[in-house]
Motif scaffolding. Sequence first.
Motif, PDB file in Angstrom:
ATOM      1  N   GLU A 111       0.841  -1.049  -0.184  1.00  0.00           N
ATOM      2  CA  GLU A 111      -0.087   0.097  -0.076  1.00  0.00           C
ATOM      3  C   GLU A 111       0.717   1.301   0.038  1.00  0.00           C
ATOM      4  O   GLU A 111       1.745   1.327   0.745  1.00  0.00           O
ATOM      5  CB  GLU A 111      -0.879  -0.092   1.201  1.00  0.00           C
TER       6      GLU A 111
ATOM      7  N   SER B  55       1.700   5.408   0.376  1.00  0.00           N
ATOM      8  CA  SER B  55       1.422   6.307   1.477  1.00  0.00           C
ATOM      9  C   SER B  55       0.312   6.934   0.917  1.00  0.00           C
ATOM     10  O   SER B  55       0.542   7.458  -0.324  1.00  0.00           O
ATOM     11  CB  SER B  55       2.753   6.928   1.844  1.00  0.00           C
ATOM     12  N   GLU B  56      -0.580   7.327   1.896  1.00  0.00           N
ATOM     13  CA  GLU B  56      -1.765   8.450   1.678  1.00  0.00           C
ATOM     14  C   GLU B  56      -2.650   7.611   0.525  1.00  0.00           C
ATOM     15  O   GLU B  56      -3.450   8.311  -0.253  1.00  0.00           O
ATOM     16  CB  GLU B  56      -1.379   9.610   1.101  1.00  0.00           C
TER      17      GLU B  56
ATOM     18  N   SER C  71      -6.373  -0.025  10.753  1.00  0.00           N
ATOM     19  CA  SER C  71      -5.377   0.759   9.908  1.00  0.00           C
ATOM     20  C   SER C  71      -6.242   1.370   8.912  1.00  0.00           C
ATOM     21  O   SER C  71      -5.775   2.707   8.326  1.00  0.00           O
ATOM     22  CB  SER C  71      -4.514  -0.610   9.085  1.00  0.00           C
TER      23      SER C  71
ATOM     24  N   ALA D  32      -6.538   5.664   8.110  1.00  0.00           N
ATOM     25  CA  ALA D  32      -6.017   5.903   6.697  1.00  0.00           C
ATOM     26  C   ALA D  32      -7.268   6.748   6.136  1.00  0.00           C
ATOM     27  O   ALA D  32      -6.984   7.870   5.649  1.00  0.00           O
ATOM     28  CB  ALA D  32      -5.719   4.664   5.721  1.00  0.00           C
TER      29      ALA D  32
ATOM     30  N   ASP E 173      -8.228   9.042  11.070  1.00  0.00           N
ATOM     31  CA  ASP E 173      -7.263   9.864  10.035  1.00  0.00           C
ATOM     32  C   ASP E 173      -7.563  11.371  10.275  1.00  0.00           C
ATOM     33  O   ASP E 173      -7.434  12.331   9.364  1.00  0.00           O
ATOM     34  CB  ASP E 173      -7.580   9.579   8.640  1.00  0.00           C
TER      35      ASP E 173
END
Length: 1412
Positions: A1261, A1263-1264, A1290, A1294, A1332
Amino acid sequence: MNKNANMSYREVIPRNLNPEEWIDVEINTGTQSTLQDIKTFGKSGSFCYSNLGNVQNRNRFIYWRTYQDIVELSEVSLDVTLLRNHVRLRFTDSAVLNVSLSEQENCVTLLVVTVSSIHRIAFPAQSDGMLAAGTATADAQKHSVFYDANVNLKDRSTFHVLDGSMAINVPQLAASDISQNSEEAYFAVDYQTKLMLHVMNSRTGITISHEVKESNLMPRFLSNLKGALTGRGDNLAASISMSFSHIEGEMFLLVLYRNNELRLWSVATLQNIASINCAETQGAQGPQNSMMRKIDDRNFCVFLSHERSAEFICLSIVCNLAETNTKNISLAVQHKVPAPQMDLADFDATSSHIWTLWSNSEGDFNVSAIFLGADKTIKWVTAALEPPPDRCCLTIEHGVDPREAYTSYIFHPGRFDYNVIAKALYMFRRANLQFDMKQLTLTMLKEQVAQAVEDEIQSELKDFVVSDEEYLEIATRLWDRFYSCCEQYHIKSSEPIGLAVLGDMDAVCVVRRQSFALLRPCEMLEHLMLAEEHTDDVTAFVASYCRNDPTAAMSFVQLMKIITQLEKHLTDDIKIEMDKNLYQRDDKVIANLLHRITAGDEGLDDYNSVALPRRYIDQIQLKLQTILHLDTAVNMLLDLLAIVDQDAYPEPINGLSKSTRFLQSTGALFGSEYGISILAETVKQMAMIRFSVCRNLLILQYIIYGQAGHKNFSIKTNINFLNSYYTLVWISETSISLNTPVNFEVSIQRLTRAQLFSGYTRPYSSQIRLNSQTTLLCLFLQSKGLFSALSMLLKEPNQPLDQLSMRQTLLQLVGFINQMLWPEAWNDVFPEWLFGTCHHIIIQDYVRLLSGWCDEKAISRCFILAVSLLDCGEPQKSISLFEQVAENVLKEPFLFEQVLKNTPLYSKLEGILSRQSIVLTKEDYKLALVHYYLKVIQLFEQHSASDYIIQLAHMAMSKLHVEDPQLPMFQSIVFNNHLQLGHYEEAYHALVYNADTSRRKDCLRQLVIMLFQCKRFDLLMQLPYNCLQEEFENIVESRARSLSIDQNEVYNFLYAFHANKGNMRKAATVMYEQAMRLQVDSDAPDALQKRCSSLLVCINCLYLVDKRYRWIAKPTIGDEKLPMDQDNEELPKEDSGSGQDVVVLELSDIRRELLHAEALRELSYHRKDVGAYELAGAEELSYLLATCGLYTAALKLARGNEFSVLPIFESLAAACVSTSEDKSKDAWTWLQNNDLADLAHRNSAADMAWSLLQKLVVDNELSESTLIRKAVVNRILTLNAFVPQWLYDSYKLANSRELLLLYVKHNRLLDATELACEMIGGMLGAGSEYFDFKHSVNVTNPQLSFPINTIDLLLHGLQINGKEHIEYEMAHVKLEEEVARYVETVKRTTEDKIKLAILTERENRQQQQIFG
């Protein structure tokens, strides 16, 4: 007078024949036995065919012998090998009195008279017309007239039984003959009381009997009574011999009576028409029986035995016309010849000779003849009979096994007949053991003999322990006893029982008990050596050789007398010692032996036991002094001893050395087994006589000249003749097997391939023979020698031989055979034939015997010896001989023929064959030398003697100029043989120095291929190729492409070679090409693994190349040509457009190809149809990997090719859910196919699966980004499964709003309510760190985005479901409260923010005013 009239004769016995196969026929006439009433003596005779116009009947005869009631007939042809030619007729219990044979047009008629019956037996003969008509096969030409002897022999029409009333009056004498028209057969049978004539019709067998008697009144029995009364007990009127005669169409019977009266009876009238008393005086008959023999129909010869003497009388029947025109017949005496004082055993006569067989009281036999010439001088000439084997020749040297010595001597070809050895074995064993001679081979008989003697030895030694010397003494004694048995039976079986003249052959046949012999005329030297008397009679004949000088002729005869006398005084020790030294070829020892022989016996010791007595030497010297022309006599003798004239070299007639005719069993003169044996025996006899003459003459020369005369020309010449005749004797006595020797076919093939064997008559027969041994001379005559001699005999190619008799041709053929065998002869027939036998022991012995003294054909023999040694596995000896021969290739015809045939130089220099003087150029000599060395090298190649081939090539190169065009050929030969021996470095140096560029490249190619085959990659890497490196690389590349990719190590070597040279770009290109070929050409299981390795190495090599050159050129798939990168120049990418043959690949392209290959490799472990997906795209391949559970491999492929990984994670998420729901062990299977190295081990497969998913999601995955987590959660929720906590947490951190939407979307309203409440709480500041959000709702913080639409959908769903389910209603209430609280908080916070903003704006304006 005939000059040869008084020349003596010599017996020739056919030897070494196959055992006789007899056709046994028993004829029983039904009469009572008379064997006990009469004792008949064995008789013999012969019959010679008269049809000389028929080649089949030339030199063909039948001889017969009788013993009591048995008649043995044997048909012999000297030209044609006959089958079933021996027949044995047994007339049961009826003694045989008379046998006669006659020839008709279509048959041979046998007339036999026994004491109780008469027989007429016809044996049909095949004529040329029958053969021409095709009614007989080729084998029928070899059939004897006795072939079908047992057919119709018992037919009643073939015999007539005599009157049984005469049993008490048994006949003692008979005669028989057949009429000229063959219609009637006449038999005269004499009884004690009367003479009967029986006439048998040949067609019906009806027989009419008549009594032959005088017309007087006193019968024979009264005549006998009168004799008894007068005191004369013998019947002087009794018949003692009878014979029929045809005169002018009438048949007569000639009868010899005991009173020496000869009467002629007419068969038609039975009247006595003529008579004569042969004796001049009436007296008592002598101790011998009188006999009569028929010469022809008008001439007869009578032997009369008187009381004190005997004589031969030749009479003739004379027909005269009287005055009344009536025919008057009378008997007239033509010759009277006194007979010697010996016992006559048998005799026969011709119009010119009387032949007699005598015996003495000691049992010795003698044959003599007399020539009835025109003069009154009557002289008997003795015929030399063959003596039994000489026991003195059987010598056992110290250390020689008696068994080996005796078996070698006893079983020497022709020494003893097989039947003789078998009978001797029977007597030696003293056991009732019989042998079937038809099945008993030479080897079997030899084993039987050796075993019998060994049993006797062990029988004597069974109770004793003896030393080696005692054992040898006993063995020698017992072997000598067995030899004595053989000798006794041989003497008995060889005893002559009669002789007969073979008129049409002009020969005499001596019939022995178990064989026969022929008498041939002697040549002059034989006559002088064998006949002790009448040597003076040849003086006139010898004079023609001395320019008609009687004095010189007399000197020659006197010299021969001394030589003949010396022969008697030479002991067996001297002869054996001389033969041994000649065989050992030591000239110094021979000279020393001659000195010892002629030194005298004074002071004799053991060392000088071979010396002649001094007294006898003195006598010889006195006799030599009486010869007037001694030197002339010696020179004349040497001239007679010379077989060929050394100064004349005639051209071979009809190409003798090239003769390829196969001697069939029909038509060849002396071509049969008997004929060849007679020729061989005659050659041997003459050679031995002449050898004795040379030996004795040499002793006389040493007596005359002493040791100082060794330089005398006549002595040198005589020594050469002595060696030559010893060689002829050696050839005639050396035994050789008729069976093909071991490795014969291999040797012949080698000679044929080297063009040294032209395929002429093979020396060995394919027939299986019981008698497998023969002599070297017989084998030579069988295969080639006889036809070559016949070619020399016939001056004209079509000259007929059917008119030549044996007497005319035998000595001529022997002379031509001697010319072929003569060591110093001009022709090469015998050496060439011996060369083709491949019997190397004999070849080497022959060359050794001729070495040192025979200069003629010495080089050719050296060449033959070299080839023989090479075939025996001794190349080190042969190569030195080949080197000696090289300088003399063009000096001898044989060598010229063998080396240069089928070459252009052969036709140019063909005159050498006829010994013409030809001017040779240097170029001719050089070409001949080249051809010679190539021929020799070809021989060594067939023996795989590469090290010696190198030596030969260097010898040839040393004789050539540096710039010679033939030099590269020999350099290539050196290279090739170094290569075969594994001398690779030497081979490389040889090719480097090769002057021919094309040959150099070819040699390099061979070297490279050989080193690859031997896997000598180290040497390939080390060799300094210098200017050949480019060619080397091309060769290796070509070989790499030509070999199958599955077993191809050349690419790896080529990579290592380029890497070692520092050319990494070429190394990368090689590895990429290997990968391409593995992709296109290979179906091997490990092809994908090798391809991956090759691509990986290619990538590594490109990393070591300058960035500007990190690319390679790839041919488009489908093009059969796979070229490597040609140069190092950069190729722009624009050139690799579509439609081009070559595509430029950069490093990234190769990496992607590597990933694709690795993916295929992983897939191949789980799917058998992986070959169908080799052309699949990377994305499709990744999906296939995912379906097989290979998620890490699929992700690796996806990352390398930059396509979406979401389907892979969806598949993995589904697998995790499935694993959690299904507790089977199948999950571990796909889990283990992934990379679990960084994961902690879990006992549960589901836990391991979720851990793998967690790791892969975290690793992949971005980032962002929440694409992967969204896809995973979406897949989990789709499968109505629970989102794992780690993913839930997670995802909240996110993108919680997206997670909430997924819950709502998948109708997970309660979970969504819980998440929405937590999210609202976090927004309000309670647990915002788990989401997030960067901050909560606060006056000082920026505003937060609230998922109002998602919340509305959630509330709506809860409201709808809450009507039926209380939990949804409760969740709806709770969420509304939280939303209300959030709205209230946001309102309050908003108002505060507005106030704060207004206040802040006011302060800012104030400050601006203040500071403005």
